[in-house]
Enzyme design. Structure first.
Site, PDB file in Angstrom:
ATOM      1  N   ASP A  34      -6.796  -2.823   4.513  1.00 43.08           N
ATOM      2  CA  ASP A  34      -6.465  -2.098   3.279  1.00 43.08           C
ATOM      3  C   ASP A  34      -7.781  -1.769   2.565  1.00 43.08           C
ATOM      4  O   ASP A  34      -8.617  -2.657   2.368  1.00 43.08           O
ATOM      5  CB  ASP A  34      -5.572  -2.980   2.398  1.00 43.08           C
ATOM      6  CG  ASP A  34      -4.907  -2.193   1.277  1.00 43.08           C
ATOM      7  OD1 ASP A  34      -5.639  -1.528   0.510  1.00 43.08           O
ATOM      8  OD2 ASP A  34      -3.683  -2.242   1.156  1.00 43.08           O
ATOM      9  N   ILE A  35      -7.978  -0.497   2.220  1.00 44.00           N
ATOM     10  CA  ILE A  35      -9.273  -0.136   1.608  1.00 44.00           C
ATOM     11  C   ILE A  35      -9.365  -0.526   0.125  1.00 44.00           C
ATOM     12  O   ILE A  35     -10.433  -0.455  -0.455  1.00 44.00           O
ATOM     13  CB  ILE A  35      -9.635   1.367   1.742  1.00 44.00           C
ATOM     14  CG1 ILE A  35      -8.499   2.272   1.305  1.00 44.00           C
ATOM     15  CG2 ILE A  35     -10.157   1.693   3.108  1.00 44.00           C
ATOM     16  CD1 ILE A  35      -8.948   3.710   1.091  1.00 44.00           C
ATOM     17  N   GLN A  64       6.014   1.508  -4.039  1.00 41.74           N
ATOM     18  CA  GLN A  64       5.412   2.016  -2.792  1.00 41.74           C
ATOM     19  C   GLN A  64       4.591   3.261  -3.109  1.00 41.74           C
ATOM     20  O   GLN A  64       5.096   4.209  -3.710  1.00 41.74           O
ATOM     21  CB  GLN A  64       6.520   2.349  -1.771  1.00 41.74           C
ATOM     22  CG  GLN A  64       5.981   2.808  -0.433  1.00 41.74           C
ATOM     23  CD  GLN A  64       7.089   3.092   0.601  1.00 41.74           C
ATOM     24  OE1 GLN A  64       8.272   3.045   0.267  1.00 41.74           O
ATOM     25  NE2 GLN A  64       6.702   3.386   1.824  1.00 41.74           N
ATOM     26  N   HIS A  97       5.080   0.244   5.870  1.00 40.66           N
ATOM     27  CA  HIS A  97       4.005  -0.702   6.220  1.00 40.66           C
ATOM     28  C   HIS A  97       4.270  -2.085   5.657  1.00 40.66           C
ATOM     29  O   HIS A  97       4.903  -2.228   4.613  1.00 40.66           O
ATOM     30  CB  HIS A  97       2.644  -0.216   5.710  1.00 40.66           C
ATOM     31  CG  HIS A  97       2.647   0.180   4.258  1.00 40.66           C
ATOM     32  ND1 HIS A  97       3.123   1.379   3.832  1.00 40.66           N
ATOM     33  CD2 HIS A  97       2.232  -0.478   3.151  1.00 40.66           C
ATOM     34  CE1 HIS A  97       3.006   1.461   2.507  1.00 40.66           C
ATOM     35  NE2 HIS A  97       2.479   0.334   2.070  1.00 40.66           N
ATOM     36  N   PHE A  98       3.763  -3.072   6.393  1.00 37.55           N
ATOM     37  CA  PHE A  98       3.703  -4.445   5.895  1.00 37.55           C
ATOM     38  C   PHE A  98       2.307  -4.693   5.368  1.00 37.55           C
ATOM     39  O   PHE A  98       1.321  -4.248   5.957  1.00 37.55           O
ATOM     40  CB  PHE A  98       3.951  -5.455   7.020  1.00 37.55           C
ATOM     41  CG  PHE A  98       5.394  -5.626   7.396  1.00 37.55           C
ATOM     42  CD1 PHE A  98       6.273  -6.323   6.579  1.00 37.55           C
ATOM     43  CD2 PHE A  98       5.876  -5.094   8.587  1.00 37.55           C
ATOM     44  CE1 PHE A  98       7.597  -6.495   6.931  1.00 37.55           C
ATOM     45  CE2 PHE A  98       7.206  -5.255   8.946  1.00 37.55           C
ATOM     46  CZ  PHE A  98       8.066  -5.955   8.122  1.00 37.55           C
ATOM     47  N   HIS A  99       2.240  -5.438   4.263  1.00 37.09           N
ATOM     48  CA  HIS A  99       0.972  -5.978   3.763  1.00 37.09           C
ATOM     49  C   HIS A  99       0.884  -7.422   4.257  1.00 37.09           C
ATOM     50  O   HIS A  99       1.880  -8.149   4.211  1.00 37.09           O
ATOM     51  CB  HIS A  99       0.960  -6.029   2.229  1.00 37.09           C
ATOM     52  CG  HIS A  99       1.068  -4.698   1.560  1.00 37.09           C
ATOM     53  ND1 HIS A  99      -0.015  -4.056   1.011  1.00 37.09           N
ATOM     54  CD2 HIS A  99       2.133  -3.881   1.322  1.00 37.09           C
ATOM     55  CE1 HIS A  99       0.367  -2.914   0.463  1.00 37.09           C
ATOM     56  NE2 HIS A  99       1.662  -2.783   0.633  1.00 37.09           N
TER      57      HIS A  99
HETATM   58  P1  AMP Z   1       2.081   0.572  -0.994  1.00 33.93           P
HETATM   59  O1  AMP Z   1       1.830   0.770  -2.462  1.00 33.93           O
HETATM   60  O2  AMP Z   1       2.953  -0.619  -0.664  1.00 33.93           O
HETATM   61  O3  AMP Z   1       2.595   1.855  -0.387  1.00 33.93           O
HETATM   62  O4  AMP Z   1       0.695   0.229  -0.334  1.00 33.93           O
HETATM   63  C1  AMP Z   1      -0.184   1.182   0.161  1.00 33.93           C
HETATM   64  C2  AMP Z   1      -1.471   0.462   0.455  1.00 33.93           C
HETATM   65  O5  AMP Z   1      -2.288   1.332   1.193  1.00 33.93           O
HETATM   66  C3  AMP Z   1      -2.250   0.045  -0.793  1.00 33.93           C
HETATM   67  O6  AMP Z   1      -2.476  -1.347  -0.760  1.00 33.93           O
HETATM   68  C4  AMP Z   1      -3.533   0.857  -0.696  1.00 33.93           C
HETATM   69  O7  AMP Z   1      -4.649   0.123  -1.154  1.00 33.93           O
HETATM   70  C5  AMP Z   1      -3.624   1.145   0.774  1.00 33.93           C
HETATM   71  N1  AMP Z   1      -4.315   2.352   1.175  1.00 33.93           N
HETATM   72  C6  AMP Z   1      -4.241   3.589   0.617  1.00 33.93           C
HETATM   73  N2  AMP Z   1      -4.980   4.469   1.305  1.00 33.93           N
HETATM   74  C7  AMP Z   1      -5.543   3.776   2.341  1.00 33.93           C
HETATM   75  C8  AMP Z   1      -6.418   4.122   3.417  1.00 33.93           C
HETATM   76  N3  AMP Z   1      -6.876   5.365   3.584  1.00 33.93           N
HETATM   77  N4  AMP Z   1      -6.782   3.142   4.282  1.00 33.93           N
HETATM   78  C9  AMP Z   1      -6.350   1.878   4.130  1.00 33.93           C
HETATM   79  N5  AMP Z   1      -5.518   1.492   3.137  1.00 33.93           N
HETATM   80  C10 AMP Z   1      -5.117   2.424   2.257  1.00 33.93           C
END
Ligand code: AMP
Length: 139
Positions: free
Chosen positions: A35-36, A98, A104-106
């Site tokens: 996660d960035i 979201q 996606h899973f965190h």
């Molecule tokens: P959600 O809010 O559950 O949809 O989580 C999306 C996640 O994606 C967040 O934790 C962001 O920090 C992460 N994210 C967004 N863009 C990117 C990217 N280009 N690469 C990696 N993680 C990302």
């Protein structure tokens, strides 16, 4: 309420190789990457290659593939980050918070405490790569 799948969402672009990610694991059906904007060091995402927005849109087969990858990656995160436990969560729909409309899973080490805000602060890419290397070494 669910929202329509958007083929131009950021994770779809990552899957098509149009934008980079810091990959830790990939198989036929899933991809795991850092996660960035991590809420904690080691925060990793697991996504299906299938196009689905929420868990309710995802096929059972893709859901199972994701869970298998979550287990592989989660165990490696615990080892790499020297944590006795880990947290797995996922959000469904805008109302739930979201922000990327591709399922996606965190996964991150330890309990869901002392977290940075969700998807706010960009981490240094070199730091993320160092952590990713540690995770990869534990898979
Ligand atoms: P959600 O809010 O559950 O949809 O989580 C999306 C996640 O994606 C967040 O934790 C962001 O920090 C992460 N994210 C967004 N863009 C990117 C990217 N280009 N690469 C990696 N993680 C990302």
């Amino acid at each position: 309420m669910n929202f329509e799948y958007d083929n131009d969402n950021i994770f779809a672009k990552i899957l098509r190789g149009e934008i980079p990610c810091i990959k830790v694991f990939e198989d036929e059906h899933t991809l795991a990457f850092m996660d960035i904007m991590p809420q904690k060091p080691g925060h990793t995402l697991v996504i299906p290659k299938e196009s689905a927005t929420t868990i309710y849109d995802l096929s059972d087969e893709a859901c199972l593939s994701c869970m298998k990858t979550v287990k592989i990656v989660g165990k490696a995160i615990e080892k790499a980050m020297q944590s006795e436990g880990s947290t797995i969560f996922q959000l469904n729909g805008v109302f739930a918070g979201q922000s990327v409309p591709h399922f996606h899973f965190h996964v991150f080490p330890g309990p869901p405490v002392d977290l940075k805000d969700h998807a706010v602060e960009l981490e240094d890419v070199e730091k993320l790569k160092l952590i990713a290397n540690k995770i990869v070494a534990c898979i």
